[in-house]
Write a protein that holds these residues in place. Sequence first.
Motif, PDB file in Angstrom:
ATOM      1  N   UNK A 270       0.834  -1.211   0.000  1.00 40.11           N
ATOM      2  CA  UNK A 270       0.000   0.000   0.000  1.00 40.11           C
ATOM      3  C   UNK A 270       0.866   1.258   0.000  1.00 40.11           C
ATOM      4  N   UNK A 271       1.927   1.249   0.801  1.00 41.69           N
ATOM      5  CA  UNK A 271       2.824   2.409   0.869  1.00 41.69           C
ATOM      6  C   UNK A 271       3.548   2.600  -0.460  1.00 41.69           C
ATOM      7  N   UNK A 272       4.080   1.509  -1.005  1.00 36.79           N
ATOM      8  CA  UNK A 272       4.844   1.594  -2.250  1.00 36.79           C
ATOM      9  C   UNK A 272       3.960   2.030  -3.411  1.00 36.79           C
ATOM     10  N   UNK A 273       2.711   1.564  -3.409  1.00 34.75           N
ATOM     11  CA  UNK A 273       1.779   1.998  -4.455  1.00 34.75           C
ATOM     12  C   UNK A 273       1.573   3.509  -4.383  1.00 34.75           C
ATOM     13  N   UNK A 274       1.438   4.029  -3.167  1.00 31.83           N
ATOM     14  CA  UNK A 274       1.267   5.470  -3.003  1.00 31.83           C
ATOM     15  C   UNK A 274       2.482   6.262  -3.429  1.00 31.83           C
ATOM     16  N   UNK A 275       3.664   5.638  -3.364  1.00 35.50           N
ATOM     17  CA  UNK A 275       4.903   6.300  -3.782  1.00 35.50           C
ATOM     18  C   UNK A 275       5.172   6.143  -5.272  1.00 35.50           C
ATOM     19  N   UNK A 276       4.327   5.379  -5.955  1.00 36.45           N
ATOM     20  CA  UNK A 276       4.513   5.189  -7.386  1.00 36.45           C
ATOM     21  C   UNK A 276       5.530   4.128  -7.749  1.00 36.45           C
ATOM     22  N   UNK A 277       5.862   3.244  -6.799  1.00 33.35           N
ATOM     23  CA  UNK A 277       6.828   2.174  -7.071  1.00 33.35           C
ATOM     24  C   UNK A 277       6.188   1.133  -7.980  1.00 33.35           C
ATOM     25  N   UNK A 278       6.906   0.728  -9.029  1.00 34.20           N
ATOM     26  CA  UNK A 278       6.366  -0.236  -9.991  1.00 34.20           C
ATOM     27  C   UNK A 278       7.108  -1.567  -9.988  1.00 34.20           C
ATOM     28  N   UNK A 279       8.306  -1.617  -9.404  1.00 32.74           N
ATOM     29  CA  UNK A 279       9.109  -2.838  -9.412  1.00 32.74           C
ATOM     30  C   UNK A 279       9.701  -3.077  -8.032  1.00 32.74           C
ATOM     31  N   UNK A 280       9.593  -4.320  -7.546  1.00 30.50           N
ATOM     32  CA  UNK A 280      10.157  -4.696  -6.252  1.00 30.50           C
ATOM     33  C   UNK A 280      11.213  -5.771  -6.477  1.00 30.50           C
ATOM     34  N   UNK A 281      12.411  -5.555  -5.947  1.00 28.75           N
ATOM     35  CA  UNK A 281      13.506  -6.513  -6.055  1.00 28.75           C
ATOM     36  C   UNK A 281      13.832  -7.024  -4.654  1.00 28.75           C
ATOM     37  N   UNK A 282      13.716  -8.346  -4.463  1.00 26.68           N
ATOM     38  CA  UNK A 282      14.019  -8.935  -3.158  1.00 26.68           C
ATOM     39  C   UNK A 282      15.495  -9.322  -3.109  1.00 26.68           C
ATOM     40  N   UNK A 283      16.193  -8.901  -2.030  1.00 23.17           N
ATOM     41  CA  UNK A 283      17.617  -9.186  -1.882  1.00 23.17           C
ATOM     42  C   UNK A 283      17.907 -10.187  -0.766  1.00 23.17           C
ATOM     43  N   UNK A 284      16.909 -10.515   0.045  1.00 19.80           N
ATOM     44  CA  UNK A 284      17.138 -11.481   1.122  1.00 19.80           C
ATOM     45  C   UNK A 284      16.257 -12.710   0.906  1.00 19.80           C
ATOM     46  N   UNK A 285      16.195 -13.584   1.909  1.00 25.48           N
ATOM     47  CA  UNK A 285      15.438 -14.823   1.744  1.00 25.48           C
ATOM     48  C   UNK A 285      13.941 -14.541   1.633  1.00 25.48           C
ATOM     49  N   UNK A 286      13.247 -15.427   0.919  1.00 24.78           N
ATOM     50  CA  UNK A 286      11.801 -15.268   0.723  1.00 24.78           C
ATOM     51  C   UNK A 286      11.064 -15.672   1.991  1.00 24.78           C
ATOM     52  N   UNK A 287      10.372 -14.717   2.597  1.00 25.89           N
ATOM     53  CA  UNK A 287       9.601 -14.990   3.814  1.00 25.89           C
ATOM     54  C   UNK A 287       8.155 -14.532   3.642  1.00 25.89           C
ATOM     55  N   UNK A 288       7.723 -14.420   2.396  1.00 27.44           N
ATOM     56  CA  UNK A 288       6.373 -13.949   2.122  1.00 27.44           C
ATOM     57  C   UNK A 288       5.964 -14.386   0.721  1.00 27.44           C
ATOM     58  N   UNK A 289       4.685 -14.280   0.447  1.00 28.99           N
ATOM     59  CA  UNK A 289       4.137 -14.594  -0.871  1.00 28.99           C
ATOM     60  C   UNK A 289       4.228 -13.337  -1.734  1.00 28.99           C
ATOM     61  N   UNK A 290       4.967 -13.423  -2.827  1.00 29.18           N
ATOM     62  CA  UNK A 290       5.203 -12.242  -3.658  1.00 29.18           C
ATOM     63  C   UNK A 290       3.935 -11.733  -4.339  1.00 29.18           C
ATOM     64  N   UNK A 291       2.858 -12.523  -4.328  1.00 31.77           N
ATOM     65  CA  UNK A 291       1.625 -12.076  -4.982  1.00 31.77           C
ATOM     66  C   UNK A 291       1.035 -10.829  -4.332  1.00 31.77           C
ATOM     67  N   UNK A 292       1.461 -10.532  -3.105  1.00 27.94           N
ATOM     68  CA  UNK A 292       0.996  -9.302  -2.451  1.00 27.94           C
ATOM     69  C   UNK A 292       1.420  -8.068  -3.241  1.00 27.94           C
ATOM     70  N   UNK A 293       2.515  -8.197  -4.007  1.00 25.93           N
ATOM     71  CA  UNK A 293       2.999  -7.067  -4.795  1.00 25.93           C
ATOM     72  C   UNK A 293       2.545  -7.118  -6.251  1.00 25.93           C
ATOM     73  N   UNK A 294       1.943  -8.226  -6.658  1.00 26.85           N
ATOM     74  CA  UNK A 294       1.579  -8.366  -8.072  1.00 26.85           C
ATOM     75  C   UNK A 294       0.080  -8.433  -8.314  1.00 26.85           C
ATOM     76  N   UNK A 295      -0.685  -8.911  -7.344  1.00 28.12           N
ATOM     77  CA  UNK A 295      -2.134  -9.051  -7.552  1.00 28.12           C
ATOM     78  C   UNK A 295      -2.836  -7.693  -7.496  1.00 28.12           C
TER      79      UNK A 295
END
Length: 247
Positions: free
Chosen positions: A222-247
């Motif tokens: 929600x915060x990143x959407x408000x900032x106009x962020x369009x791409x998220x790059x993960x640099x550490x281990x996966x601890x979440x479902x990435x669909x939260x950023x794509x759906x």
Amino acid sequence: VYSANMLLHSTAVDRVYLAQNTESLVFNDSFETFALNSSISYQGYCDDFGPMNMSCIIDFIRLLEAKLKESQDRKIIFSADDGKRPLTNAVFLLGAYMILKLEKTSAAVSESFRWLHTDQVEPYRDATYARPDFGLELIDCWRGLEKGMQRGWVRCGGSDFMWGEVDVDEYRHYDNPANGDLQEVVPGKFVALKGPVATVDDRDFHDDARGARSFSPAFYAEILHGMGVSTVVRLNEARYDCRAFTD
């Protein structure tokens, strides 16, 4: 004045002296001494100790400006706590003041501190406990700040709320580990944040037994959407479902 246990030296800021371990000295009424308050500090993750962030830089500039204005007929002594790391942070903040307030170049700032012995300060390091294999020098930090000012990303006190493109209140809010641990590193281009984690019942955050707070991907989305962020790059281990950023 410099000895193994004491430092007192003039700086390129008019009437301002840098000091350390001067408790044994008695200053007359022509001097006023101050130290950093609790709002100007670095919260380390591991063995890291800096550099100070923009919130601390802005607070320091405001503090030093207030001291200079309040005591126009006095010399100001900026007293650093004991040790290399507090002195390094004190020198960094003075240099940041010179760049943003006095509009000096990073090279001029570095030259003005040439009197410092190399063993008095320490390079900044990564946020681990491992032996560092790279040292971030003061001049590197000052060059970055200088570049940000040249590009208009940050400038000194255009208003109480906006320093260039830095929204001071928003920066301070999201920088707080309790509110997101998030920073807009390059305005309009690049945001850095703590890695999200999946939370029970998709709650916004989870506090572990030590009190450390982690946030859900939906909270950040929600915060990143408000900032106009369009791409998220993960640099550490996966601890979440990435669909939260794509759906």
